[in-house]
Write an enzyme that holds these catalytic residues in place. Structure first.
Site, PDB file in Angstrom:
ATOM      1  N   GLU A 207       0.819  -1.211   0.000  1.00  0.00           N
ATOM      2  CA  GLU A 207       0.000   0.000   0.000  1.00  0.00           C
ATOM      3  C   GLU A 207       0.856   1.266   0.000  1.00  0.00           C
ATOM      4  O   GLU A 207       0.364   2.347   0.324  1.00  0.00           O
ATOM      5  CB  GLU A 207      -0.967  -0.009   1.194  1.00  0.00           C
ATOM      6  CG  GLU A 207      -1.949  -1.164   1.124  1.00  0.00           C
ATOM      7  CD  GLU A 207      -3.022  -1.130   2.195  1.00  0.00           C
ATOM      8  OE1 GLU A 207      -3.110  -0.132   2.933  1.00  0.00           O
ATOM      9  OE2 GLU A 207      -3.760  -2.105   2.305  1.00  0.00           O
ATOM     10  N   LYS A 338     -15.845  -1.658   3.740  1.00  0.00           N
ATOM     11  CA  LYS A 338     -15.248  -1.941   2.429  1.00  0.00           C
ATOM     12  C   LYS A 338     -16.355  -2.516   1.553  1.00  0.00           C
ATOM     13  O   LYS A 338     -16.873  -3.602   1.844  1.00  0.00           O
ATOM     14  CB  LYS A 338     -14.140  -2.987   2.564  1.00  0.00           C
ATOM     15  CG  LYS A 338     -12.918  -2.566   3.375  1.00  0.00           C
ATOM     16  CD  LYS A 338     -12.063  -3.797   3.695  1.00  0.00           C
ATOM     17  CE  LYS A 338     -10.681  -3.422   4.197  1.00  0.00           C
ATOM     18  NZ  LYS A 338      -9.961  -4.624   4.725  1.00  0.00           N
TER      19      LYS A 338
HETATM   20  P1  PGA Z   1      -6.493  -6.031   2.582  1.00  0.00           P
HETATM   21  O1  PGA Z   1      -5.979  -5.189   3.806  1.00  0.00           O
HETATM   22  O2  PGA Z   1      -7.134  -5.120   1.615  1.00  0.00           O
HETATM   23  O3  PGA Z   1      -5.267  -6.719   2.093  1.00  0.00           O
HETATM   24  O4  PGA Z   1      -7.500  -7.037   3.136  1.00  0.00           O
HETATM   25  C1  PGA Z   1      -6.556  -3.995   4.237  1.00  0.00           C
HETATM   26  C2  PGA Z   1      -6.995  -4.086   5.667  1.00  0.00           C
HETATM   27  O5  PGA Z   1      -6.829  -5.146   6.300  1.00  0.00           O
HETATM   28  O6  PGA Z   1      -7.548  -3.133   6.213  1.00  0.00           O
HETATM   29 ZN    ZN Z   2      -7.769  -4.449   8.250  1.00  0.00          ZN
END
Ligand code: PGA
Ligand code: ZN
Length: 426
Positions: A207, A338
């Site tokens: 990231e 998400k």
């Molecule tokens: P991921 O990580 O998108 O790889 O699941 C992001 C998070 O855990 O917040």
């Molecule tokens: Zn997370």
């Protein structure tokens, strides 16, 4: 006059890890156009919406040609002629097509297909009214979400170089997105200098955060603190620390197996984290326990001070009902949201509503596998999130979101950032 969906087209595009993903474009009879691209996680919860991937030998089985094909054969015919403004109706159709009990000849669409389509519909509906997506969700937002930005990456995003996945900062004294990003950019550079002084640098994690050369969690936190102090900003006053433990990744058979390889019990592990939250100015602690460890999550809420919010990510998977139950269990203080965990914008909006009804803070988040899609900036603004989390302040797929927030701020004429929430007395 109603603006109707005319065409729904999908194509294979690429994410920030060089893995294929699904893009969907919707056009309307009125000439509006909206586009959405599905992101992808690396540390996914087992209850997340499952992506549809082709399998087989090419591209490690991660190709999405079936998903792209299903948009043409199943999604486009189901959406054609529907009012683009009826997002809930569109998302209901997507949910039905992706139902748990598919007919024998109707494969599941997968959360990647539904996410890309749902986001495309959101943007098409906004375009149809000649407004940006955030404005469709809330015509008059009173604040922008406060950024939570990765400085050091670990866990599944840096070959498990550290146990903890995400070492982030939150500019708590900053009053605007502009000022917040300046603070974070200074810290990012200063932490890079601290790491460079210790030895060769290893580039960036998934990231965009520094790929750490550290001996463990507390060493990484000391590097982060040193970097913050180098900038003249004061930890705990100007800058808070946010940690995503992503503990599901190292929770095995009821035990936690951190950096040193020594398995410990839930209560021992949470006690370590509680101590870290007292020793450093940690304002949010995400997934301190594994996705099934309610006792661990409750211990974290009970053990930390009111200035440290316990956040559920894998533990909640953007599911309105799980959020309600976790709030009643006092297992979380905040919900990470998400869209691709639950599959549609409408279902994610329901999760936000559930969190608010139960007095929880809201963090709208991108994934570790991202693209130039900026929907998350619009959703976080339009849903009135407390925080927005999209990774670091480097790499185009991350800066695309921060830069979109700068544009939204400009369009709104300069907005205050959301106040930093604290745990409510229960
Ligand atoms: P991921 O990580 O998108 O790889 O699941 C992001 C998070 O855990 O917040
Ligand atoms: Zn997370």
């Amino acid at each position: 006059m109603a603006d109707l969906i005319e065409s729904t087209v999908a194509r294979r595009v690429w994410d920030s890890r060089g893995i294929p993903t699904v893009e969907v474009e919707i056009t309307t009879t009125g000439g509006a156009r909206g586009r959405g691209i599905a992101p992808a996680g690396a540390s996914t919860g087992r209850r997340e919406a499952v992506e549809l991937r082709d399998g087989g030998p090419t591209l490690s089985g991660k190709d999405v040609r079936r998903a792209v094909g299903l948009v043409q054969t199943h999604v486009a015919p189901a959406l054609v002629g529907r009012e683009v403004a009826d997002l809930a109706g569109i998302d209901r159709v997507l949910g039905a097509l992706d139902s748990l009990d598919p007919e024998p000849d109707r494969p599941r669409l997968g959360g990647n297909t539904t996410t890309a389509t749902s986001l495309a519909a959101l943007h098409a509906a906004a375009a149809s009214r000649g407004i940006p997506a955030w404005k469709l969700l809330d015509p008059e937002p009173l604040r922008l979400p406060r950024p939570q930005i990765q400085i050091i990456g670990g866990g599944a995003h840096a070959a498990h170089r550290t146990t903890v996945q995400d070492f982030m900062v939150v500019p708590v004294s900053a009053t605007s997105i502009e000022e917040a990003l300046v603070h974070v950019a200074e810290i990012y550079r200063a932490v890079g200098d601290v790491l460079a002084a210790r030895g060769p640098r290893r580039g960036v994690a998934d990231e965009g955060g520094h790929w750490p050369e550290v001996s463990g969690t507390e060493d990484a936190l000391d590097v982060l603190m040193a970097g913050i102090e180098r900038t003249g900003l004061v930890p705990g006053v100007d800058i808070g620390i946010s940690l995503d433990i992503a503990a599901t990744q190292f929770y095995q058979h009821g035990l936690y197996v951190p950096d040193d390889g020594v398995a410990i019990s839930t209560s021992q592990w949470i006690a370590q984290l509680v101590r870290i939250c007292r020793d450093y100015p940690v304002i949010t602690l995400e997934d301190p326990a594994g996705e099934d460890d309610t006792i661990g999550m409750r211990l974290a809420v009970a053990g930390t001070d009111p200035g440290t919010l316990v956040v559920g990510d894998d533990y909640l998977v953007t599911d309105a009902e799980r959020i309600a139950r976790a709030a009643e269990d006092e297992a979380v203080d905040a919900a990470l949201i998400k869209v691709n965990q639950i599959g549609t914008v409408t279902a994610a909006a329901n999760a936000v509503r559930s969190a608010r009804e139960h007095g929880l803070a809201v963090i709208v988040s991108a994934r570790s596998g991202e693209t130039e899609d900026v929907s998350v900036a619009h959703l976080a603004t339009g849903w009135g999130a407390d925080f927005v989390k999209v990774g670091s302040i480097t790499r185009g797929e991350r800066t695309a979101k921060w830069n979109e927030l700068i544009r939204i701020d400009a369009e709104l004429g300069g907005m205050p950032l959301a106040p930093v929430p604290r745990r409510r007395p229960r």
